[in-house]
Enzyme design. Sequence first.
Site, PDB file in Angstrom:
ATOM      1  CB  SER A 134     -19.454  18.189  -1.728  1.00 60.10           C
ATOM      2  OG  SER A 134     -18.200  17.223  -3.260  1.00 60.10           O
ATOM      3  CE1 TYR A 161     -18.762  14.550   2.719  1.00 60.47           C
ATOM      4  CE2 TYR A 161     -18.809  13.565   0.305  1.00 60.47           C
ATOM      5  CZ  TYR A 161     -18.770  14.488   1.155  1.00 60.47           C
ATOM      6  OH  TYR A 161     -18.155  16.274   0.705  1.00 60.47           O
ATOM      7  CE  LYS A 165     -20.550  17.566   2.973  1.00 58.37           C
ATOM      8  NZ  LYS A 165     -20.865  18.635   3.990  1.00 58.37           N
TER       9      LYS A 165
HETATM   10  C1  UD1 Z   1     -14.526  13.078  -3.167  1.00 60.52           C
HETATM   11  C2  UD1 Z   1     -16.182  13.729  -4.006  1.00 60.52           C
HETATM   12  C3  UD1 Z   1     -15.601  14.661  -3.155  1.00 60.52           C
HETATM   13  C4  UD1 Z   1     -15.844  14.875  -2.298  1.00 60.52           C
HETATM   14  C5  UD1 Z   1     -14.404  14.327  -1.495  1.00 60.52           C
HETATM   15  C6  UD1 Z   1     -14.167  14.015  -0.086  1.00 60.52           C
HETATM   16  C7  UD1 Z   1     -17.156  12.933  -6.234  1.00 60.52           C
HETATM   17  C8  UD1 Z   1     -16.348  13.384  -7.439  1.00 60.52           C
HETATM   18  N1  UD1 Z   1     -15.887  13.641  -5.114  1.00 60.52           N
HETATM   19  O1  UD1 Z   1     -13.501  13.132  -3.869  1.00 60.52           O
HETATM   20  O2  UD1 Z   1     -16.698  15.709  -3.532  1.00 60.52           O
HETATM   21  O3  UD1 Z   1     -15.501  15.873  -1.010  1.00 60.52           O
HETATM   22  O4  UD1 Z   1     -14.175  12.753  -2.110  1.00 60.52           O
HETATM   23  O5  UD1 Z   1     -13.508  12.874   0.260  1.00 60.52           O
HETATM   24  O6  UD1 Z   1     -17.108  12.155  -6.197  1.00 60.52           O
HETATM   25  N2  UD1 Z   1      -6.834   7.589  -6.202  1.00 60.52           N
HETATM   26  C9  UD1 Z   1      -6.149   7.122  -6.731  1.00 60.52           C
HETATM   27  N3  UD1 Z   1      -4.847   6.782  -5.281  1.00 60.52           N
HETATM   28  C10 UD1 Z   1      -5.841   6.859  -4.084  1.00 60.52           C
HETATM   29  C11 UD1 Z   1      -6.170   7.927  -3.474  1.00 60.52           C
HETATM   30  C12 UD1 Z   1      -7.525   8.794  -4.238  1.00 60.52           C
HETATM   31  O7  UD1 Z   1      -5.567   6.783  -7.442  1.00 60.52           O
HETATM   32  O8  UD1 Z   1      -4.939   6.814  -3.549  1.00 60.52           O
HETATM   33  C13 UD1 Z   1      -7.387   9.015  -7.219  1.00 60.52           C
HETATM   34  C14 UD1 Z   1      -8.905   8.846  -7.470  1.00 60.52           C
HETATM   35  O9  UD1 Z   1      -9.428   7.674  -7.734  1.00 60.52           O
HETATM   36  C15 UD1 Z   1      -9.939   9.582  -7.752  1.00 60.52           C
HETATM   37  C16 UD1 Z   1      -9.120  11.577  -7.240  1.00 60.52           C
HETATM   38  O10 UD1 Z   1      -7.273  10.537  -7.596  1.00 60.52           O
HETATM   39  O11 UD1 Z   1      -9.605  10.339  -9.316  1.00 60.52           O
HETATM   40  C17 UD1 Z   1      -9.021  11.571  -6.453  1.00 60.52           C
HETATM   41  O12 UD1 Z   1      -9.309  11.215  -5.378  1.00 60.52           O
HETATM   42  P1  UD1 Z   1      -9.480  11.713  -3.676  1.00 60.52           P
HETATM   43  O13 UD1 Z   1      -8.504  12.800  -3.304  1.00 60.52           O
HETATM   44  O14 UD1 Z   1     -10.743  10.737  -3.168  1.00 60.52           O
HETATM   45  O15 UD1 Z   1     -10.918  12.680  -4.309  1.00 60.52           O
HETATM   46  P2  UD1 Z   1     -12.730  12.341  -4.837  1.00 60.52           P
HETATM   47  O16 UD1 Z   1     -12.744  11.267  -4.345  1.00 60.52           O
HETATM   48  O17 UD1 Z   1     -12.207  12.964  -5.909  1.00 60.52           O
END
Ligand code: UD1
Length: 352
Positions: A134, A161, A165
């Site tokens: 990841s 987590y 990785k």
């Molecule tokens: C993270 C990890 C990724 C991992 C994944 C597993 C990093 C950079 N990435 O992804 O490697 O495989 O978790 O789950 O560490 N968001 C909102 N509202 C929500 C959900 C998410 O605003 O309800 C935003 C988050 O703040 C983020 C983006 O959407 O900016 C993506 O979030 P998410 O889908 O949870 O993935 P990551 O956290 O990027």
Amino acid sequence: MQPVFNLRNMKILVTGGAGFIGSHTVVELQQAGYDVVAIDNFENSSPQVVDNIKKISGKPFDFIKVDIREKHALNDVFVTHPDIKAVIHFAAYKAVGESVEKPLAYYENNVGGTLNLVEAMQAHGVQNLVFSSSCTVYGDVKADALPITENSPIVKANSPYGNTKKIGEELLFDVAKSSTTKIVALRYFNPIGAHDSALIGELPNGVPNNLIPFVTQTAIGMREKLTIFGNDYPTRDGSCIRDYIHVVDLAKAHVKAIEFLNTHTDQYAVFNIGTGNGNTVLEVVAAFEKVSGKKLNYAFGPRREGDVVQIFASCDKAANILGWKAERTLDNALETAWKWELHLQALKGANQ
Ligand code: UD1
């Protein structure tokens, strides 16, 4: 130096084969002509996925319900299938927040499971492995380091987590150095979307942690509103930036990784698997509204602990060496994710 095997048409073991990325990869492997045996414990998936993979590919494959924490059961897979030539290892837990609550469960399943798998592979002379890593291994990167390349330093993980990785990669590097096992670690950015058939997709357990299932569940009325975690980040609109990659493109990268093992003698290689583009959360919401025709109810909330501000991939290495490049757009990924959510709702309706 070990011989290069002709892997095409040979048997590939896929762990976590009923999961989100695993199921799409089994389809792509079958369509590329590989023979597949898949295992999964269905903790975060269902037997229906196995049937649906077969519907898409039109081809049978062997499936065995196995938990990678159970050494003997895992070993038996290689006894039953002595012709396995390579393994793609997806089976793992992946919820960042949950890993903070239950670190031991994460180390046991993600690190212990990988250890069990490598031991079983070595006991049966299987020498080719593709590992699901990841972009989390890069941690919080400075804007001037973007797009991030594989040469960027690996930092201290900010969740158990992420640490599993990081440890997974380190463990496999040591294995590759000390044996004839050849390993490719693929560092995924943010996998989203679903198969065009809408027969397979992401199946989150309970309230989704990840952005896209939360978006589609809000649009369909299962959730009242999406909370956008933070609007005061130093980005173009204040929300975080990620590299969202269509799961079908990601699945195809695994087929390329198997071909790489087939044609190269490298003991250990890592590749970023993303699109090379970063999108903000607000851009994702706007794109979703456009492709679905639905207005999304959302509100800004506080920043989520552990979130990095921005990250997106340099995919030059994958393009130059694997001959792989993401082909699908963000719009297409969101369209397929929405079609999948509609399919899930239709199923629920039919079962009521
Ligand atoms: C993270 C990890 C990724 C991992 C994944 C597993 C990093 C950079 N990435 O992804 O490697 O495989 O978790 O789950 O560490 N968001 C909102 N509202 C929500 C959900 C998410 O605003 O309800 C935003 C988050 O703040 C983020 C983006 O959407 O900016 C993506 O979030 P998410 O889908 O949870 O993935 P990551 O956290 O990027």
